[in-house]
Design a protein around this motif. Structure first.
Motif, PDB file in Angstrom:
ATOM      1  N   HIS A 193      41.032  24.273  21.956  1.00  0.00           N
ATOM      2  CA  HIS A 193      41.245  23.355  21.146  1.00  0.00           C
ATOM      3  C   HIS A 193      41.196  21.985  21.653  1.00  0.00           C
ATOM      4  N   ALA A 194      39.971  21.172  21.305  1.00  0.00           N
ATOM      5  CA  ALA A 194      39.602  20.007  22.039  1.00  0.00           C
ATOM      6  C   ALA A 194      40.726  18.979  21.387  1.00  0.00           C
ATOM      7  N   ALA A 195      41.297  19.082  19.970  1.00  0.00           N
ATOM      8  CA  ALA A 195      42.098  18.476  19.465  1.00  0.00           C
ATOM      9  C   ALA A 195      42.633  19.130  18.309  1.00  0.00           C
ATOM     10  N   ASP A 196      43.487  18.758  17.237  1.00  0.00           N
ATOM     11  CA  ASP A 196      44.308  19.670  16.374  1.00  0.00           C
ATOM     12  C   ASP A 196      43.124  20.180  15.532  1.00  0.00           C
ATOM     13  N   ASP A 197      42.037  19.488  15.137  1.00  0.00           N
ATOM     14  CA  ASP A 197      41.040  19.964  14.135  1.00  0.00           C
ATOM     15  C   ASP A 197      39.854  20.283  14.984  1.00  0.00           C
ATOM     16  N   MET A 198      39.816  20.572  15.901  1.00  0.00           N
ATOM     17  CA  MET A 198      38.679  20.715  16.798  1.00  0.00           C
ATOM     18  C   MET A 198      38.490  21.872  17.801  1.00  0.00           C
ATOM     19  N   VAL A 199      37.737  22.860  17.529  1.00  0.00           N
ATOM     20  CA  VAL A 199      37.558  24.158  18.565  1.00  0.00           C
ATOM     21  C   VAL A 199      36.629  24.374  19.243  1.00  0.00           C
ATOM     22  N   LYS A 200      36.239  24.202  20.565  1.00  0.00           N
ATOM     23  CA  LYS A 200      34.976  24.203  21.243  1.00  0.00           C
ATOM     24  C   LYS A 200      35.085  25.464  22.086  1.00  0.00           C
ATOM     25  N   GLU A 201      33.832  25.931  22.358  1.00  0.00           N
ATOM     26  CA  GLU A 201      33.714  27.255  22.945  1.00  0.00           C
ATOM     27  C   GLU A 201      32.870  26.729  24.373  1.00  0.00           C
ATOM     28  N   VAL A 202      33.440  27.377  25.577  1.00  0.00           N
ATOM     29  CA  VAL A 202      32.923  27.114  26.787  1.00  0.00           C
ATOM     30  C   VAL A 202      32.204  28.494  27.231  1.00  0.00           C
ATOM     31  N   GLU A 203      30.879  28.440  27.517  1.00  0.00           N
ATOM     32  CA  GLU A 203      30.228  29.869  27.916  1.00  0.00           C
ATOM     33  C   GLU A 203      29.388  29.541  29.385  1.00  0.00           C
ATOM     34  N   PHE A 204      29.794  30.621  30.171  1.00  0.00           N
ATOM     35  CA  PHE A 204      29.316  30.654  31.479  1.00  0.00           C
ATOM     36  C   PHE A 204      28.261  31.635  31.650  1.00  0.00           C
ATOM     37  N   GLU A 205      26.827  31.239  32.176  1.00  0.00           N
ATOM     38  CA  GLU A 205      25.740  32.142  32.526  1.00  0.00           C
ATOM     39  C   GLU A 205      25.404  31.721  33.852  1.00  0.00           C
ATOM     40  N   GLU A 206      24.958  32.833  34.665  1.00  0.00           N
ATOM     41  CA  GLU A 206      24.189  32.760  35.924  1.00  0.00           C
ATOM     42  C   GLU A 206      22.672  32.595  35.732  1.00  0.00           C
ATOM     43  N   VAL A 207      22.114  31.707  36.126  1.00  0.00           N
ATOM     44  CA  VAL A 207      20.762  31.472  35.997  1.00  0.00           C
ATOM     45  C   VAL A 207      20.090  31.086  37.079  1.00  0.00           C
ATOM     46  N   ASN A 208      19.020  31.712  37.819  1.00  0.00           N
ATOM     47  CA  ASN A 208      18.357  31.350  38.704  1.00  0.00           C
ATOM     48  C   ASN A 208      19.292  30.928  40.073  1.00  0.00           C
ATOM     49  N   GLY A 209      20.333  31.764  40.227  1.00  0.00           N
ATOM     50  CA  GLY A 209      21.185  31.442  41.487  1.00  0.00           C
ATOM     51  C   GLY A 209      22.278  30.252  41.135  1.00  0.00           C
ATOM     52  N   GLY A 210      22.243  29.969  39.887  1.00  0.00           N
ATOM     53  CA  GLY A 210      23.076  28.828  39.786  1.00  0.00           C
ATOM     54  C   GLY A 210      23.982  29.175  38.473  1.00  0.00           C
ATOM     55  N   ILE A 211      25.005  28.400  38.073  1.00  0.00           N
ATOM     56  CA  ILE A 211      25.793  28.858  37.145  1.00  0.00           C
ATOM     57  C   ILE A 211      25.828  27.543  35.764  1.00  0.00           C
ATOM     58  N   LYS A 212      25.221  28.106  34.941  1.00  0.00           N
ATOM     59  CA  LYS A 212      25.180  27.351  33.762  1.00  0.00           C
ATOM     60  C   LYS A 212      26.307  27.407  32.742  1.00  0.00           C
ATOM     61  N   THR A 213      26.771  26.134  32.462  1.00  0.00           N
ATOM     62  CA  THR A 213      28.004  26.193  31.707  1.00  0.00           C
ATOM     63  C   THR A 213      27.535  25.479  30.314  1.00  0.00           C
TER      64      THR A 213
END
Length: 221
Positions: A193-213
């Motif tokens: 919850h980034a704020a009382d009325d705001m939900v965010k999702e963080v997603e991680f993915e390994e791409v070409n030897g790096g991490i995409k967030t």
């Protein structure tokens, strides 16, 4: 003195635009990587063995706790004294993600009672979170810097630090044996919850030897 940098590239996608006034998070993370110094092989944190990819900075970094010199900083010392906190378990510079998607430099202080977030440019205490109010800390299994503090009674906090494993370990040890111990959760995707009325999702993915967030806003049901 040898300096260790992350072994993989870090790419961040944020749904909202940072704007001209936003803090350059990419440069901040690179600066933190360059500041990760290693003097000797640190003791392994057994709780996390086999659960995630370990960075060289995490394996070889010196875990001394206070990386900003709290006793010699009058403002930080005054904040803690005013709150009656005298035992500093951890102190370091981090990058904090605001609800609007901007990235700001902060000083993260952890004592045996609370977590403090301080704006180092303005010398302002932005937030104090009692340890008892923190339910868990969320991290990915990848080689990245992100972690989220989940605080059910308030709003959550997404940050980035090259010392996130040390932070998780400090929080676990600080609440060990308490009625509500802080849980450490590893996942390739988590919500906060980034704020009382705001939900965010963080997603991680390994791409070409790096991490995409990827950080995206979610509709509240």
């Amino acid at each position: 003195m040898d300096r260790f940098k992350n072994l993989t590239k870090l790419q961040v996608e944020v749904e909202e635009e940072n704007g001209d006034g936003g803090y350059d998070g990419k440069k901040a993370l690179e600066a933190q990587n360059e500041e990760a110094e290693a003097k000797e092989v640190a003791e392994e944190m057994g709780q996390f063995t086999g659960l995630k990819v370990r960075r060289r900075a995490a394996l070889f970094g010196e875990c001394k706790g206070d990386y900003v010199g709290v006793p010699s900083d009058p403002f930080l010392h005054r904040i803690l004294t005013k709150q009656g906190d005298i035992t500093v378990l951890f102190a370091d510079k981090v990058v904090k993600f605001t609800g609007s998607g901007k990235m700001k430099k902060h000083i993260l202080l952890i004592t045996d009672f609370a977590i403090y977030l301080v704006d180092p440019d303005a010398d302002v205490l932005k937030r104090r979170i009692a340890l008892a109010a923190v339910e868990k800390i969320c991290l990915s299994k990848f080689d990245d810097n992100f972690f989220a503090l989940i605080v059910p009674t308030e709003y959550d906090c997404l940050m980035a630090s090259t010392r996130k494993i040390e932070i998780a370990n400090v929080l676990m040890e600080a609440t060990k044996g308490a009625s509500e111990e802080i849980e450490v959760v590893f996942s390739d995707r988590f919500e906060y919850h980034a704020a009382d009325d705001m939900v965010k999702e963080v997603e991680f993915e390994e791409v070409n030897g790096g991490i995409k967030t990827r950080i995206t806003k979610k509709e509240i049901q």
